[in-house]
Design a protein around this motif. Sequence first.
Motif, PDB file in Angstrom:
ATOM      1  N   VAL A   1       0.843  -1.184   0.000  1.00 56.06           N
ATOM      2  CA  VAL A   1       0.000   0.000   0.000  1.00 56.06           C
ATOM      3  C   VAL A   1       0.883   1.240   0.000  1.00 56.06           C
ATOM      4  CG1 VAL A   1      -1.792   1.261   1.259  1.00 56.06           C
ATOM      5  CG2 VAL A   1      -1.784  -1.243   1.281  1.00 56.06           C
ATOM      6  N   ALA A   2       0.552   2.180  -0.870  1.00 56.10           N
ATOM      7  CA  ALA A   2       1.178   3.507  -0.881  1.00 56.10           C
ATOM      8  C   ALA A   2       0.061   4.494  -0.537  1.00 56.10           C
ATOM      9  CB  ALA A   2       1.773   3.802  -2.252  1.00 56.10           C
ATOM     10  N   PRO A   3       0.401   5.696  -0.082  1.00 60.29           N
ATOM     11  CA  PRO A   3      -0.648   6.644   0.319  1.00 60.29           C
ATOM     12  C   PRO A   3      -1.720   6.883  -0.748  1.00 60.29           C
ATOM     13  CG  PRO A   3       1.478   7.463   1.000  1.00 60.29           C
ATOM     14  CD  PRO A   3       1.733   6.237   0.159  1.00 60.29           C
ATOM     15  N   GLU A   4      -1.327   6.853  -2.014  1.00 61.44           N
ATOM     16  CA  GLU A   4      -2.292   7.165  -3.058  1.00 61.44           C
ATOM     17  C   GLU A   4      -3.131   5.975  -3.515  1.00 61.44           C
ATOM     18  OE1 GLU A   4       1.685   6.218  -4.907  1.00 61.44           O
ATOM     19  OE2 GLU A   4       1.032   7.604  -3.358  1.00 61.44           O
ATOM     20  N   ARG A   5      -2.673   4.721  -3.220  1.00 61.22           N
ATOM     21  CA  ARG A   5      -3.441   3.557  -3.679  1.00 61.22           C
ATOM     22  C   ARG A   5      -2.853   2.246  -3.164  1.00 61.22           C
ATOM     23  NH1 ARG A   5      -0.871   4.671  -9.315  1.00 61.22           N
ATOM     24  NH2 ARG A   5       0.943   3.385  -9.100  1.00 61.22           N
ATOM     25  N   ASN A   6      -3.674   1.198  -3.293  1.00 65.45           N
ATOM     26  CA  ASN A   6      -3.233  -0.161  -3.008  1.00 65.45           C
ATOM     27  C   ASN A   6      -2.559  -0.669  -4.276  1.00 65.45           C
ATOM     28  OD1 ASN A   6      -2.888  -2.826  -2.348  1.00 65.45           O
ATOM     29  ND2 ASN A   6      -5.018  -3.198  -1.805  1.00 65.45           N
ATOM     30  N   LEU A   7      -1.263  -1.007  -4.190  1.00 64.43           N
ATOM     31  CA  LEU A   7      -0.515  -1.405  -5.385  1.00 64.43           C
ATOM     32  C   LEU A   7      -0.621  -2.889  -5.691  1.00 64.43           C
ATOM     33  CD1 LEU A   7       2.659   0.750  -4.761  1.00 64.43           C
ATOM     34  CD2 LEU A   7       0.967   1.084  -6.551  1.00 64.43           C
ATOM     35  N   MET A   8      -0.760  -3.722  -4.651  1.00 63.60           N
ATOM     36  CA  MET A   8      -0.814  -5.160  -4.893  1.00 63.60           C
ATOM     37  C   MET A   8      -1.384  -5.862  -3.667  1.00 63.60           C
ATOM     38  SD  MET A   8       2.332  -7.765  -5.871  1.00 63.60           S
ATOM     39  CE  MET A   8       2.090  -8.041  -7.613  1.00 63.60           C
ATOM     40  N   SER A   9      -2.194  -6.885  -3.901  1.00 63.04           N
ATOM     41  CA  SER A   9      -2.715  -7.734  -2.833  1.00 63.04           C
ATOM     42  C   SER A   9      -2.904  -9.127  -3.418  1.00 63.04           C
ATOM     43  CB  SER A   9      -4.037  -7.179  -2.293  1.00 63.04           C
ATOM     44  OG  SER A   9      -4.506  -7.988  -1.229  1.00 63.04           O
ATOM     45  N   VAL A  10      -1.918 -10.011  -3.191  1.00 63.32           N
ATOM     46  CA  VAL A  10      -1.917 -11.338  -3.811  1.00 63.32           C
ATOM     47  C   VAL A  10      -1.222 -12.350  -2.891  1.00 63.32           C
ATOM     48  CG1 VAL A  10      -1.880 -10.479  -6.185  1.00 63.32           C
ATOM     49  CG2 VAL A  10       0.267 -10.931  -5.005  1.00 63.32           C
TER      50      VAL A  10
END
Length: 150
Positions: free
Chosen positions: A10-19
Amino acid sequence: MADTMQFDLVAPERNLMSVPVREVRLPGEDGDLSAMPGHAPAIVNLRPGLVTVIDAQGAEAQFAISGGFAEINNDSVSLLAEIGRKREDMTQAVFDEMMRAAQRKKKSAEAKEEAHGAAGVVAAAVKLLADMEALGTHIGLDPNSSTVPD
């Protein structure tokens, strides 16, 4: 023991990956490390660098981060990045902004140290800037194209 563990970036601007993943390679402040299923619980401060993720099928993905921290458990890794981008999305312009943020932190640290005698703050900021420069060089971007005006 399970073959995979949950990974969330997670970065402040968005969820980058969840796997689900087999392995996560992290640029730790005290050295690089790999987390795999069954890893002992830990909280790790991260320096600027590349996070490498190997998913359940063995495919590799990389993310450039400017720092943050990771919480590792035996069945999951949660990474909160200050700034994070997919490796293929790292352009010179994105990297320049990351460098400017690191340079601003260094200037702020110098002012704090001068005003309050906060020993070690500037050294930490200088290390952050050096790690950002190393990240840029590693991924083929110019760490000298961005400067913060005095």
